[in-house]
Scaffold this motif. Structure first.
Motif, PDB file in Angstrom:
ATOM      1  N   UNK A  43       0.816  -1.224   0.000  1.00  0.00           N
ATOM      2  CA  UNK A  43       0.000   0.000   0.000  1.00  0.00           C
ATOM      3  C   UNK A  43       0.844   1.267   0.000  1.00  0.00           C
ATOM      4  N   UNK A  44       0.350   2.251  -0.727  1.00  0.00           N
ATOM      5  CA  UNK A  44       0.970   3.573  -0.717  1.00  0.00           C
ATOM      6  C   UNK A  44       0.353   4.330   0.449  1.00  0.00           C
ATOM      7  N   UNK A  45       0.937   4.173   1.599  1.00  0.00           N
ATOM      8  CA  UNK A  45       0.346   4.778   2.787  1.00  0.00           C
ATOM      9  C   UNK A  45       0.828   6.205   2.973  1.00  0.00           C
ATOM     10  N   UNK A  46       0.068   6.952   3.715  1.00  0.00           N
ATOM     11  CA  UNK A  46       0.432   8.324   4.059  1.00  0.00           C
ATOM     12  C   UNK A  46       1.751   8.339   4.841  1.00  0.00           C
ATOM     13  N   UNK A  47       1.933   7.353   5.694  1.00  0.00           N
ATOM     14  CA  UNK A  47       3.169   7.266   6.485  1.00  0.00           C
ATOM     15  C   UNK A  47       4.371   7.066   5.568  1.00  0.00           C
ATOM     16  N   UNK A  48       4.228   6.188   4.572  1.00  0.00           N
ATOM     17  CA  UNK A  48       5.340   5.927   3.649  1.00  0.00           C
ATOM     18  C   UNK A  48       5.713   7.186   2.876  1.00  0.00           C
ATOM     19  N   UNK A  49       4.728   8.032   2.582  1.00  0.00           N
ATOM     20  CA  UNK A  49       5.009   9.259   1.862  1.00  0.00           C
ATOM     21  C   UNK A  49       5.801  10.239   2.727  1.00  0.00           C
ATOM     22  N   UNK A  50       5.641  10.147   4.049  1.00  0.00           N
ATOM     23  CA  UNK A  50       6.338  11.053   4.944  1.00  0.00           C
ATOM     24  C   UNK A  50       7.631  10.463   5.499  1.00  0.00           C
ATOM     25  N   UNK A  51       7.819   9.156   5.360  1.00  0.00           N
ATOM     26  CA  UNK A  51       8.987   8.479   5.896  1.00  0.00           C
ATOM     27  C   UNK A  51       9.811   7.924   4.738  1.00  0.00           C
ATOM     28  N   UNK A  52      10.906   8.611   4.445  1.00  0.00           N
ATOM     29  CA  UNK A  52      11.722   8.240   3.285  1.00  0.00           C
ATOM     30  C   UNK A  52      12.287   6.821   3.405  1.00  0.00           C
ATOM     31  N   UNK A  53      12.684   6.410   4.595  1.00  0.00           N
ATOM     32  CA  UNK A  53      13.237   5.068   4.793  1.00  0.00           C
ATOM     33  C   UNK A  53      12.175   4.001   4.516  1.00  0.00           C
ATOM     34  N   UNK A  54      10.963   4.236   5.008  1.00  0.00           N
ATOM     35  CA  UNK A  54       9.873   3.287   4.761  1.00  0.00           C
ATOM     36  C   UNK A  54       9.530   3.251   3.278  1.00  0.00           C
ATOM     37  N   UNK A  55       9.490   4.395   2.643  1.00  0.00           N
ATOM     38  CA  UNK A  55       9.199   4.455   1.213  1.00  0.00           C
ATOM     39  C   UNK A  55      10.249   3.684   0.419  1.00  0.00           C
ATOM     40  N   UNK A  56      11.515   3.797   0.814  1.00  0.00           N
ATOM     41  CA  UNK A  56      12.593   3.070   0.144  1.00  0.00           C
ATOM     42  C   UNK A  56      12.424   1.565   0.310  1.00  0.00           C
ATOM     43  N   UNK A  57      12.065   1.135   1.508  1.00  0.00           N
ATOM     44  CA  UNK A  57      11.845  -0.302   1.750  1.00  0.00           C
ATOM     45  C   UNK A  57      10.672  -0.828   0.939  1.00  0.00           C
ATOM     46  N   UNK A  58       9.600  -0.054   0.867  1.00  0.00           N
ATOM     47  CA  UNK A  58       8.445  -0.471   0.076  1.00  0.00           C
ATOM     48  C   UNK A  58       8.802  -0.570  -1.405  1.00  0.00           C
ATOM     49  N   UNK A  59       9.644   0.349  -1.896  1.00  0.00           N
ATOM     50  CA  UNK A  59      10.092   0.283  -3.285  1.00  0.00           C
ATOM     51  C   UNK A  59      10.918  -0.977  -3.525  1.00  0.00           C
TER      52      UNK A  59
END
Length: 179
Positions: A43-59
């Motif tokens: 999921x493209x969560x709001x948290x992932x959009x604000x947390x660069x490390x989480x966004x990188x892991x999701x990618x």
């Protein structure tokens, strides 16, 4: 007449059986064959959009799923190559609401599919009620005919599967192919 035959495939032995059965019993030389794999999406969560490390892991996780999907489609593509049927492969993430079922239905409409071929995974009535059957959903919602391929009891044993399809299972009576 050229048909566009879309195969909705996953990593199961059931999908491989459906493809192999169709090669021997259903496909015509002039068919346009599409091997489709729809993968789960993180999921493209709001948290992932604000947390660069989480966004990188999701990618990274999404890239791994894409790689897994491509490897799966390569496997099925080799089966098609050996049968001499022309084909293309399509790997899609499920749509924004996370529905593989809807993504398959949407793709078959966009591809102007003549028929959608799927495997029956042998879910019992309780499993279908709680989890839902992708093939049953597509049967009811896709805009083209749906061919659901199920193995016989003997084929299930050959595949090394303990599951079986009950003769009185209403969904299998409805879509049974008499295999």
């Amino acid at each position: 007449m050229t048909r566009t035959v879309v195969f909705a495939l996953d990593e199961s032995k059931f999908s491989q059986h459906a493809l192999e059965w169709s090669i021997h019993n259903y496909l015509h030389a002039q068919d346009t064959v599409v091997l489709l794999n729809v993968r789960h999406r993180y999921p493209d969560t709001h948290v992932a959009q604000q947390d660069e490390a989480l966004a990188t892991e999701l990618e990274k996780l999404e890239a791994a799923r894409l790689n897994q999907s491509n490897l799966l489609l390569q496997h099925y593509s080799k089966i098609m190559d050996s049968s001499k049927f022309a084909h293309k492969t399509v790997s899609l993430p499920c749509n924004k609401n996370g529905s593989i079922k809807d993504t398959i239905c949407d793709y078959t409409e966009q591809a102007h599919a003549t028929v959608l071929v799927m495997a029956s995974h042998g879910m019992n009535v309780t499993s279908r009620m709680t989890l839902g059957s992708v093939s049953e959903y597509c049967l009811r919602h896709v805009a083209c005919p749906v061919l659901i391929v199920r193995p016989t009891s003997a084929q299930l044993k050959t595949m090394g599967l303990v599951q079986y399809f009950g003769e009185n299972d209403p969904v299998h009576i409805m879509v049974g192919l008499g295999l």
